[in-house]
Write a protein that holds these residues in place. Structure first.
Motif, PDB file in Angstrom:
ATOM      1  N   SER A  17       0.836  -1.198   0.000  1.00 40.18           N
ATOM      2  CA  SER A  17       0.000   0.000   0.000  1.00 40.18           C
ATOM      3  C   SER A  17       0.864   1.239   0.000  1.00 40.18           C
ATOM      4  O   SER A  17       2.060   1.165   0.200  1.00 40.18           O
ATOM      5  N   HIS A  18       0.232   2.337  -0.205  1.00 43.46           N
ATOM      6  CA  HIS A  18       0.876   3.626  -0.036  1.00 43.46           C
ATOM      7  C   HIS A  18       0.850   3.908   1.469  1.00 43.46           C
ATOM      8  O   HIS A  18      -0.066   3.447   2.147  1.00 43.46           O
ATOM      9  N   ASP A  20       0.020   5.082   5.031  1.00 40.37           N
ATOM     10  CA  ASP A  20      -1.205   5.600   5.649  1.00 40.37           C
ATOM     11  C   ASP A  20      -2.514   5.067   5.077  1.00 40.37           C
ATOM     12  O   ASP A  20      -3.576   5.503   5.487  1.00 40.37           O
ATOM     13  N   ALA A  21      -2.432   4.159   4.122  1.00 38.98           N
ATOM     14  CA  ALA A  21      -3.682   3.616   3.576  1.00 38.98           C
ATOM     15  C   ALA A  21      -4.335   2.661   4.572  1.00 38.98           C
ATOM     16  O   ALA A  21      -5.524   2.377   4.480  1.00 38.98           O
ATOM     17  N   LYS A  23      -2.405  -0.323   5.997  1.00 37.39           N
ATOM     18  CA  LYS A  23      -1.804  -1.664   5.925  1.00 37.39           C
ATOM     19  C   LYS A  23      -1.534  -2.244   7.316  1.00 37.39           C
ATOM     20  O   LYS A  23      -1.863  -3.397   7.591  1.00 37.39           O
ATOM     21  N   THR A  24      -0.959  -1.418   8.184  1.00 35.54           N
ATOM     22  CA  THR A  24      -0.639  -1.901   9.526  1.00 35.54           C
ATOM     23  C   THR A  24      -1.917  -2.256  10.275  1.00 35.54           C
ATOM     24  O   THR A  24      -1.998  -3.288  10.944  1.00 35.54           O
ATOM     25  N   LYS A  44       0.485  -2.341  17.018  1.00 37.52           N
ATOM     26  CA  LYS A  44       0.780  -0.958  16.692  1.00 37.52           C
ATOM     27  C   LYS A  44       0.207  -0.032  17.754  1.00 37.52           C
ATOM     28  O   LYS A  44      -0.904   0.434  17.659  1.00 37.52           O
ATOM     29  N   LYS A  50       5.226   2.490  14.035  1.00 34.75           N
ATOM     30  CA  LYS A  50       5.600   1.745  12.847  1.00 34.75           C
ATOM     31  C   LYS A  50       6.733   0.741  13.038  1.00 34.75           C
ATOM     32  O   LYS A  50       6.895  -0.112  12.208  1.00 34.75           O
ATOM     33  N   ASN A 139     -10.043   0.578   1.723  1.00 32.36           N
ATOM     34  CA  ASN A 139     -10.151   0.815   3.156  1.00 32.36           C
ATOM     35  C   ASN A 139     -10.720   2.200   3.482  1.00 32.36           C
ATOM     36  O   ASN A 139     -10.901   3.023   2.597  1.00 32.36           O
ATOM     37  N   ASP A 142     -15.369   4.217   6.331  1.00 24.09           N
ATOM     38  CA  ASP A 142     -16.042   5.000   7.370  1.00 24.09           C
ATOM     39  C   ASP A 142     -15.711   6.491   7.234  1.00 24.09           C
ATOM     40  O   ASP A 142     -16.206   7.319   7.972  1.00 24.09           O
ATOM     41  N   ARG A 143     -14.828   6.799   6.290  1.00 26.62           N
ATOM     42  CA  ARG A 143     -14.555   8.203   5.959  1.00 26.62           C
ATOM     43  C   ARG A 143     -15.121   8.479   4.577  1.00 26.62           C
ATOM     44  O   ARG A 143     -15.294   7.558   3.788  1.00 26.62           O
ATOM     45  N   SER A 255     -13.475  -1.257   6.422  1.00 30.12           N
ATOM     46  CA  SER A 255     -12.861  -0.258   7.274  1.00 30.12           C
ATOM     47  C   SER A 255     -12.038  -1.006   8.318  1.00 30.12           C
ATOM     48  O   SER A 255     -12.590  -1.583   9.248  1.00 30.12           O
ATOM     49  N   ALA A 256     -10.736  -1.030   8.089  1.00 33.31           N
ATOM     50  CA  ALA A 256      -9.867  -1.832   8.963  1.00 33.31           C
ATOM     51  C   ALA A 256      -9.927  -1.322  10.394  1.00 33.31           C
ATOM     52  O   ALA A 256      -9.968  -2.105  11.343  1.00 33.31           O
TER      53      ALA A 256
HETATM   54  P1  G4P Z   1      -0.046   2.147   6.907  1.00 29.33           P
HETATM   55  O1  G4P Z   1       0.445   0.976   7.680  1.00 29.33           O
HETATM   56  O2  G4P Z   1      -0.606   1.794   5.578  1.00 29.33           O
HETATM   57  O3  G4P Z   1       0.915   3.287   6.832  1.00 29.33           O
HETATM   58  O4  G4P Z   1      -1.317   2.749   7.683  1.00 29.33           O
HETATM   59  P2  G4P Z   1      -1.806   2.568   9.177  1.00 29.33           P
HETATM   60  O5  G4P Z   1      -2.432   1.243   9.377  1.00 29.33           O
HETATM   61  O6  G4P Z   1      -0.729   2.981  10.090  1.00 29.33           O
HETATM   62  O7  G4P Z   1      -2.977   3.630   9.184  1.00 29.33           O
HETATM   63  C1  G4P Z   1      -2.758   5.010   8.945  1.00 29.33           C
HETATM   64  C2  G4P Z   1      -3.789   5.834   9.681  1.00 29.33           C
HETATM   65  O8  G4P Z   1      -5.079   5.555   9.158  1.00 29.33           O
HETATM   66  C3  G4P Z   1      -3.868   5.530  11.168  1.00 29.33           C
HETATM   67  O9  G4P Z   1      -4.242   6.727  11.822  1.00 29.33           O
HETATM   68  C4  G4P Z   1      -5.017   4.541  11.255  1.00 29.33           C
HETATM   69  O10 G4P Z   1      -5.629   4.514  12.509  1.00 29.33           O
HETATM   70  C5  G4P Z   1      -5.928   5.097  10.185  1.00 29.33           C
HETATM   71  N1  G4P Z   1      -6.820   4.068   9.631  1.00 29.33           N
HETATM   72  C6  G4P Z   1      -6.513   2.806   9.217  1.00 29.33           C
HETATM   73  N2  G4P Z   1      -7.604   2.183   8.766  1.00 29.33           N
HETATM   74  C7  G4P Z   1      -8.632   3.033   8.891  1.00 29.33           C
HETATM   75  C8  G4P Z   1     -10.010   2.962   8.595  1.00 29.33           C
HETATM   76  O11 G4P Z   1     -10.544   1.969   8.132  1.00 29.33           O
HETATM   77  N3  G4P Z   1     -10.750   4.074   8.878  1.00 29.33           N
HETATM   78  C9  G4P Z   1     -10.218   5.217   9.388  1.00 29.33           C
HETATM   79  N4  G4P Z   1     -11.028   6.224   9.626  1.00 29.33           N
HETATM   80  N5  G4P Z   1      -8.921   5.319   9.686  1.00 29.33           N
HETATM   81  C10 G4P Z   1      -8.131   4.250   9.439  1.00 29.33           C
HETATM   82  P3  G4P Z   1      -3.213   7.622  12.606  1.00 29.33           P
HETATM   83  O12 G4P Z   1      -3.973   8.741  13.183  1.00 29.33           O
HETATM   84  O13 G4P Z   1      -2.065   7.947  11.719  1.00 29.33           O
HETATM   85  O14 G4P Z   1      -2.624   6.668  13.670  1.00 29.33           O
HETATM   86  P4  G4P Z   1      -3.299   6.237  15.048  1.00 29.33           P
HETATM   87  O15 G4P Z   1      -3.215   7.422  15.886  1.00 29.33           O
HETATM   88  O16 G4P Z   1      -4.679   5.809  14.767  1.00 29.33           O
HETATM   89  O17 G4P Z   1      -2.427   5.100  15.490  1.00 29.33           O
END
Ligand code: G4P
Length: 529
Positions: A17-18, A20-21, A23-24, A44, A50, A139, A142-143, A255-256
């Motif tokens: 993924s790019h 912040d998409a 993946k984690t 996480k 990360k 993913n 929900d946004r 929505s992960a």
């Molecule tokens: P990455 O590994 O691809 O870089 O992405 P990661 O899972 O770290 O997710 C990036 C940000 O997006 C995180 O927020 C995460 O909580 C949010 N996120 C992941 N999946 C979803 C989803 O389905 N819906 C919404 N609304 N947000 C999602 P963050 O603020 O950067 O980190 P954190 O404070 O939540 O840990």
């Protein structure tokens, strides 16, 4: 137990993924379903973010990013799943690409509000080259998301692959109601299951159920009906054969973060992917269902997992047979029998020693400095070698200047070892007789890694002088006369460690022009290791 039963259970995939998409987050939810972690958040946490899984290198910690790819294993529904994580940040290295060589399929996570982004595109190219199945998880539904048809269009245009939505979102953002599953004609209702920290009950309702209108609202229902009608007329039908060949990507929405659509995705994914398939060697394809002997190839070498002993770990993908700790195997490229000691495997957030592993699994073994990327190990008497791992085109180049010329020996040793691990690629001027080294990397972070490691491990300081080139091409023609090549003014001739000629260009259009001017010239974006 019969090794084929173990191999049949294996599913080994890379997740791309790019940044912040999500993946984690998605990986963490997979682990939650697999019971490898109890509550989300253990992989996480915010502060450790990360680098929770692989924080082996100081530089990773300093920057809070994961430089190397790691492997996670968990069980779900009778399957044994290996996830290969590929760092998606801007500065990723060749390791990211190589990880894809060890995977049997790829899961592409896309942010529903952003569509296809740069990093995804690059990784995707490698999946296409390998013809491995690609699954798309859209993913963050929900946004507020892009229009669903536009999203699919974007994937098809940007990546050149047909898509087949397995489910379809009903709204997005605050209006997200769930997904409609096309095959069963049921709606899976959105709930955020305590913000996704636990495995929750999924509520379903048949699309034909009169209650649906009340549950999701009449406008949403009407829109869904319209969209499904349009979709059924326009999109490709699900075709397992095309999926297996990597020509059709099944698409899922969810929505992960809120744990919605994750298990649905996992269940479908497991039935649509195959166990480890035959892999090509110089003795023809080796089929893991028939070959009882152990065989594996090295796809990543990681140095300095333990700072006290300059150790290296070679990560290998087992292709066939059974691995047992301490076993003797034949190292084909080294021409020697060796013992595989200290085998380890990544499990959730920690490394652990392992006793047994099977085709499809990834293990890390102690490397006394004998392995190179692409090497084969086997217990077979046939001593076959798996097809090499291509060398991926670096995109950034710099001339290396050594600050203390007295340390030439350490410098040469250090830079060669780091290149052998595959962290950087090194080149020299073509036919100038100059000994200067040009280093090429896929992500600029690797320049810092090189400087850092030469200083810390070999006590050598260097200066890197950036070069303007961005495009590299390997020359495929054997015995080409380099002097008679008619190139462009921004072209530079170089050679690699095997004395193979290559060309560097500043502009992409110069590649095309050089090809036009030399009709017999054959150039490739991938080299042979
Ligand atoms: P990455 O590994 O691809 O870089 O992405 P990661 O899972 O770290 O997710 C990036 C940000 O997006 C995180 O927020 C995460 O909580 C949010 N996120 C992941 N999946 C979803 C989803 O389905 N819906 C919404 N609304 N947000 C999602 P963050 O603020 O950067 O980190 P954190 O404070 O939540 O840990």
């Amino acid at each position: 137990m019969d090794f084929t039963n173990e191999i049949k259970k294996r599913r080994t995939f890379a997740i791309i993924s790019h940044p912040d998409a999500g993946k984690t987050t998605l990986t963490e939810k997979f682990l939650l379903y697999g019971g490898a972690i109890n509550t989300a958040g253990s992989v996480k946490g915010k502060a450790t973010a990360k680098h929770a899984v692989s924080d082996w290198m100081e530089i990773e910690k300093e920057r809070g990013i994961s430089v190397t790819s790691s492997v996670l294993q968990f069980s779900y529904g009778g399957y044994c799943i290996n996830i290969l994580d590929t760092p998606g940040h801007q500065d990723f290295s060749e390791d990211t690409y190589r990880t894809l060589m060890a995977a049997d399929s790829a899961v592409m996570v896309i942010d529903g509000s952003k569509g296809v982004e740069a990093q995804t595109r690059k990784l995707f190219k490698v999946c296409v080259m390998r013809h491995i199945p690609i699954f798309t998880f859209i993913n963050k539904m929900d946004r507020d998301a892009m229009d669903t048809f536009e999203l699919l269009d974007d994937i098809e245009k940007e990546l050149g692959i047909a898509t087949c939505p397995i489910n379809w979102p009903i709204g997005s953002g605050k209006a997200f109601q769930g997904v409609y599953e096309r095959k069963t004609k049921t709606v899976e209702l959105f709930s955020d299951t305590q913000k996704g920290t636990r495995v929750g009950e999924v509520q379903r309702i048949a699309a034909s159920d009169g209650q649906l209108e009340q549950v999701i609202g009449d406008r949403a229902k009407e829109k869904l009906e319209e969209e499904i009608e349009l979709l059924d007329g326009a999109s490709a039908e699900f075709d397992q054969e095309l999926v297996s060949k990597g020509e059709l990507s099944p698409v899922f929405f969810g929505s992960a973060l809120t744990n919605f659509g994750v298990e649905t995705f996992l269940r479908h994914f497991l039935t649509m992917t195959t166990p480890p398939l035959p892999r090509l060697s110089d003795h023809g394809p080796i089929d893991p269902m028939e070959e009882a002997d152990f065989s594996a190839f090295v796809f990543k070498i990681q140095a300095n997992m333990n700072k006290a002993h300059r150790d290296r770990i070679a990560f290998m993908r087992i292709c066939s047979g059974t691995f047992t700790a301490g076993m003797d195997v034949y190292h084909v490229q080294g021409g020697k029998q060796i013992r595989l000691s200290q085998p380890q495997q990544m499990m959730a957030s920690e490394r652990k020693m392992i006793e047994t592993a099977y085709g499809g699994d990834i293990i890390g073994v102690f490397d006394p400095g004998i392995f190179s990327i692409g090497d084969t190990l086997t217990t077979s008497r046939e001593k076959y070698a798996y097809e090499g791992i291509p060398t991926f085109a670096p995109e950034h180049f710099a001339r290396v200047r050594q600050l203390d010329t007295m340390k030439r020996k350490q410098f040469v040793k250090g830079i060669n070892q780091i290149a052998q691990e595959g962290a950087i690629q090194i080149f020299q001027e073509y036919n100038t007789g100059m000994e200067e080294i040009i280093v090429g990397v896929v992500g600029v972070l690797q320049f810092d890694v090189l400087k850092y490691r030469l200083k810390n491990e070999y006590n050598v300081e260097i200066l890197l002088e950036n070069l303007p080139y961005e495009h590299i091409r390997w020359i495929e023609n054997e015995g080409i006369d380099m002097d008679s090549l008619s190139g462009t003014s921004d072209m530079k001739k170089i050679k690699d460690l095997h004395e193979r000629p290559l060309l560097l260009f500043v502009h992409e259009w110069s590649v095309r022009m050089t090809l036009e001017r030399n009709p017999d010239l054959k150039l490739s974006e991938f080299g042979r290791s």
